[in-house]
Design an enzyme around this catalytic site. Sequence first.
Site, mmCIF file in Angstrom:
data_model
loop_
_atom_site.group_PDB
_atom_site.id
_atom_site.type_symbol
_atom_site.label_atom_id
_atom_site.label_comp_id
_atom_site.label_asym_id
_atom_site.label_seq_id
_atom_site.Cartn_x
_atom_site.Cartn_y
_atom_site.Cartn_z
ATOM 1 N N SER A 193 1.104 -1.305 0.174
ATOM 2 C CA SER A 193 0.113 0.466 0.111
ATOM 3 C C SER A 193 1.305 1.039 0.044
ATOM 4 C CB SER A 193 -0.502 0.329 1.502
ATOM 5 O OG SER A 193 -1.636 1.406 1.654
ATOM 6 N N LYS B 294 2.352 -3.455 7.013
ATOM 7 C CA LYS B 294 2.469 -3.764 5.308
ATOM 8 C C LYS B 294 4.123 -3.236 4.849
ATOM 9 C CE LYS B 294 -1.102 -4.583 3.372
ATOM 10 N NZ LYS B 294 -1.651 -5.796 2.948
ATOM 11 N N TYR C 138 -1.593 -1.219 11.155
ATOM 12 C CA TYR C 138 -1.930 -1.148 9.731
ATOM 13 C C TYR C 138 -1.109 -0.616 8.380
ATOM 14 C CZ TYR C 138 -3.138 -1.164 4.552
ATOM 15 O OH TYR C 138 -3.773 -1.455 3.325
HETATM 16 P P1 NAD Z 1 -10.903 -7.243 1.567
HETATM 17 O O1 NAD Z 1 -11.329 -7.381 2.617
HETATM 18 O O2 NAD Z 1 -12.460 -7.662 0.337
HETATM 19 O O3 NAD Z 1 -10.303 -8.626 1.222
HETATM 20 C C1 NAD Z 1 -9.398 -8.980 1.545
HETATM 21 C C2 NAD Z 1 -9.310 -10.554 1.615
HETATM 22 O O4 NAD Z 1 -8.662 -11.777 2.747
HETATM 23 C C3 NAD Z 1 -11.030 -11.077 2.782
HETATM 24 O O5 NAD Z 1 -12.231 -11.389 1.793
HETATM 25 C C4 NAD Z 1 -10.912 -11.289 3.689
HETATM 26 O O6 NAD Z 1 -12.116 -12.058 3.947
HETATM 27 C C5 NAD Z 1 -9.741 -12.661 3.195
HETATM 28 N N1 NAD Z 1 -8.242 -12.400 5.032
HETATM 29 C C6 NAD Z 1 -8.970 -11.877 6.015
HETATM 30 N N2 NAD Z 1 -7.135 -12.122 6.376
HETATM 31 C C7 NAD Z 1 -7.593 -13.645 5.863
HETATM 32 C C8 NAD Z 1 -6.559 -14.445 6.955
HETATM 33 N N3 NAD Z 1 -6.043 -14.546 7.996
HETATM 34 N N4 NAD Z 1 -6.378 -15.810 5.945
HETATM 35 C C9 NAD Z 1 -7.990 -15.731 5.124
HETATM 36 N N5 NAD Z 1 -8.210 -14.384 4.401
HETATM 37 C C10 NAD Z 1 -8.110 -13.369 5.222
HETATM 38 O O7 NAD Z 1 -9.562 -5.876 1.643
HETATM 39 P P2 NAD Z 1 -9.448 -5.479 -0.273
HETATM 40 O O8 NAD Z 1 -9.411 -4.334 -0.051
HETATM 41 O O9 NAD Z 1 -9.672 -6.526 -1.257
HETATM 42 O O10 NAD Z 1 -7.513 -5.528 -0.189
HETATM 43 C C11 NAD Z 1 -6.274 -6.591 -0.151
HETATM 44 C C12 NAD Z 1 -5.446 -6.314 -0.111
HETATM 45 O O11 NAD Z 1 -4.859 -5.261 -0.550
HETATM 46 C C13 NAD Z 1 -5.120 -6.534 1.678
HETATM 47 O O12 NAD Z 1 -3.733 -6.672 1.861
HETATM 48 C C14 NAD Z 1 -5.163 -5.051 1.912
HETATM 49 O O13 NAD Z 1 -4.631 -4.651 2.952
HETATM 50 C C15 NAD Z 1 -4.220 -4.359 0.146
HETATM 51 N N6 NAD Z 1 -5.071 -3.175 -0.284
HETATM 52 C C16 NAD Z 1 -6.343 -2.465 0.045
HETATM 53 C C17 NAD Z 1 -6.305 -1.101 -0.729
HETATM 54 C C18 NAD Z 1 -7.521 -0.606 -0.931
HETATM 55 O O14 NAD Z 1 -7.686 0.351 -0.022
HETATM 56 N N7 NAD Z 1 -8.737 -1.716 -0.661
HETATM 57 C C19 NAD Z 1 -5.107 -0.266 -0.474
HETATM 58 C C20 NAD Z 1 -4.151 -0.743 -0.314
HETATM 59 C C21 NAD Z 1 -3.400 -1.913 -0.297
HETATM 60 N N1 UFG Z 2 -12.578 11.242 3.358
HETATM 61 C C1 UFG Z 2 -13.409 12.466 3.838
HETATM 62 N N2 UFG Z 2 -15.035 11.891 3.818
HETATM 63 C C2 UFG Z 2 -15.239 10.482 3.998
HETATM 64 C C3 UFG Z 2 -13.874 9.722 4.216
HETATM 65 C C4 UFG Z 2 -12.617 9.940 3.150
HETATM 66 O O1 UFG Z 2 -13.423 13.568 3.400
HETATM 67 O O2 UFG Z 2 -15.940 10.394 4.835
HETATM 68 C C5 UFG Z 2 -11.546 12.154 2.455
HETATM 69 C C6 UFG Z 2 -9.309 12.468 3.620
HETATM 70 O O3 UFG Z 2 -9.956 12.878 4.371
HETATM 71 C C7 UFG Z 2 -9.357 12.148 2.667
HETATM 72 C C8 UFG Z 2 -10.100 10.999 1.148
HETATM 73 O O4 UFG Z 2 -11.381 11.588 1.424
HETATM 74 O O5 UFG Z 2 -8.508 13.170 1.883
HETATM 75 C C9 UFG Z 2 -9.293 10.270 0.724
HETATM 76 O O6 UFG Z 2 -9.656 8.989 2.028
HETATM 77 P P1 UFG Z 2 -10.651 7.637 2.186
HETATM 78 O O7 UFG Z 2 -10.225 7.447 3.757
HETATM 79 O O8 UFG Z 2 -11.065 7.206 1.031
HETATM 80 O O9 UFG Z 2 -8.681 6.809 1.142
HETATM 81 P P2 UFG Z 2 -7.596 6.821 1.991
HETATM 82 O O10 UFG Z 2 -6.053 7.898 1.317
HETATM 83 O O11 UFG Z 2 -7.755 7.437 3.989
HETATM 84 O O12 UFG Z 2 -6.454 5.947 2.986
HETATM 85 C C10 UFG Z 2 -7.149 4.916 1.945
HETATM 86 C C11 UFG Z 2 -6.741 3.214 2.270
HETATM 87 C C12 UFG Z 2 -5.613 2.605 2.720
HETATM 88 C C13 UFG Z 2 -4.455 3.128 2.227
HETATM 89 C C14 UFG Z 2 -4.475 4.314 1.626
HETATM 90 C C15 UFG Z 2 -3.592 4.491 0.515
HETATM 91 O O13 UFG Z 2 -7.713 3.095 3.070
HETATM 92 O O14 UFG Z 2 -6.537 1.324 3.400
HETATM 93 O O15 UFG Z 2 -5.299 4.900 1.035
HETATM 94 O O16 UFG Z 2 -3.325 3.281 -0.104
HETATM 95 F F1 UFG Z 2 -3.467 3.032 2.810
#
Ligand code: NAD
Ligand code: UFG
Length: 340
Positions: A124, A153, A149
Site C-alpha cells: 500500500s 505493510k 496497518y
Molecule cells: P478485503 O477485505 O475486501 O479483502 C481481503 C480478504 O482477505 C477478505 O476476503 C478477507 O476475508 C480475507 N482475509 C483476511 N484475513 C485473512 C486470513 N487470516 N486468512 C484468510 N483470509 C483472510 O480487502 P481488499 O480491499 O480487497 O484488500 C486486499 C489487500 O489489498 C489487503 O491486503 C489490503 O491491505 C491491500 N490494500 C487494500 C487497499 C484498499 O484501499 N482497498 C489499499 C492498499 C492495499
Molecule cells: N474523506 C472525507 N470524508 C470521508 C472519508 C474520507 O473527506 O467520509 C477524505 C479523506 O480525508 C481523504 C480522502 O477523502 O482526504 C480519501 O480518504 P479515504 O479514507 O478514502 O482513503 P485514504 O487515502 O485515507 O486511505 C486509503 C485506504 C488505506 C490505504 C491508503 C493508501 O483506506 O488503506 O488509501 O493506499 F492505505
Amino acid sequence: MNVLITGGAGYIGSHIALSLLQQNHQVIVLDNLCNSSPIALTRVEALSGKKITFHQGDIRRRADLNQVFNQQPIDAVIHMAGLKSVNESLQKPVKYYQNNIAGTLMLLEIMKQHQVNKLIFSSSATVYGVPEKIPLCENCDTGNTTNPYGASKYMVEKIMGEVVDAQPELAITALRYFNPAGAHPSGQIGEHPEGIPNNLLPYLFQVANGQRGNLPVFGDDYETPDGTGVRDYIHVMDLAEGHIQALNHLKPGYRHYNLGTGQGYSVLEIVQMFEQVSGKHVPVDMRARRPGDVAICLSDPGQAKKELGWQATRGLEAMLRDAWRWHTQNPQGYMGSETL
Ligand code: NAD
Ligand code: UFG
C-alpha cells in the site's frame, strides 16, 4: 499457471480472480471470509464461465495452508489476505500484526516447504507514511508510518526483502496500491464495507442513495487547490491488470512498484464528478481534518510502466460510474443475493 489468491473472495481479490480466469489461468482461492462473501466467487465464475477452487481457511493456520498446497500444484501466489482498516488497526494493533505479519510468515514458510517461489504481495501507498515529496516514487523513504496497518505493510515488505536475500530462488513483487476504487463494469462484483464506511467513495454512495444524511469532508484548509485532501484513485480493473503484468514479469529477487495513475483528485472534485455521473446531489458537511490524514498522496507510476509495461487506462469517471452501478444494483452488497 495455477495461481493461489489468498484473500481472493475480497474486493480486489475477486477482480483479480476474474482477470486471471479470463487469461486462462487456473484460480485457487484461500479465504477465511472474515470480510467477504463466497457469493463474490460464484459471480466471478458466472462472469468468466470458469471454475474456481475455493478453500475456506486461514493463512495463519499451517493445516489450512498445507491442505491447499497438497491438493494441487501451485505455480504462484497472489497474497491479498489481510486486514485493512486504518482505524481498527489503531484500536487493535495485535490483531493487525497477527493477521498481516504472522499470517504472511506462515505463508512464506509453507511456500518454501512446497518449493513455490513466485509471490505477488498487496502492499500500500501507506508504507510511505507522511510523503517525503510528491509525487511518490519507489525510492522515496518508507517506514515513517502513522498506524499499525501501515506499519504491518512496511514490515512485511522488509521481511520479504530479507527472505529473498536468504532464498535467492524466490521471486517476490510487492505492489503498492494508491486508492483503489470502482468495480467491474458488469456491476456484479464490487466493494461493500460493513457498518459505517471509513473511505470516501463508499460513504459518498450511501449519502447519494439516502442511507446517510450528508458527506463529512475532513478538512478544507489543506494546501491543495480547493483545500480538501487530494488522492490518486485507481480503478480496480486497472489494479487487476497490474497484477497480471507483475505476474508475467516475475523474476528472482525482491521488487516493489507503485500502482497508481499519477493523477490526483480532491474530495470536492470527486463529489462534483459523481454528481455529474449519477445525476444525484450529495450534500457535504465541512469538518475538521481527520487525524492521520495527509494533504496529498500521489504516485509516480513511471517504474511500473517502464518495467512491467503497465499503466492505468481508466479515469475517474469510469471509476465512479462502475462503482455506482455496482452500488445501485447491490445496495446490500452480496447480502440477500443468491446463496451458494
Ligand atoms: P478485503 O477485505 O475486501 O479483502 C481481503 C480478504 O482477505 C477478505 O476476503 C478477507 O476475508 C480475507 N482475509 C483476511 N484475513 C485473512 C486470513 N487470516 N486468512 C484468510 N483470509 C483472510 O480487502 P481488499 O480491499 O480487497 O484488500 C486486499 C489487500 O489489498 C489487503 O491486503 C489490503 O491491505 C491491500 N490494500 C487494500 C487497499 C484498499 O484501499 N482497498 C489499499 C492498499 C492495499
Ligand atoms: N474523506 C472525507 N470524508 C470521508 C472519508 C474520507 O473527506 O467520509 C477524505 C479523506 O480525508 C481523504 C480522502 O477523502 O482526504 C480519501 O480518504 P479515504 O479514507 O478514502 O482513503 P485514504 O487515502 O485515507 O486511505 C486509503 C485506504 C488505506 C490505504 C491508503 C493508501 O483506506 O488503506 O488509501 O493506499 F492505505
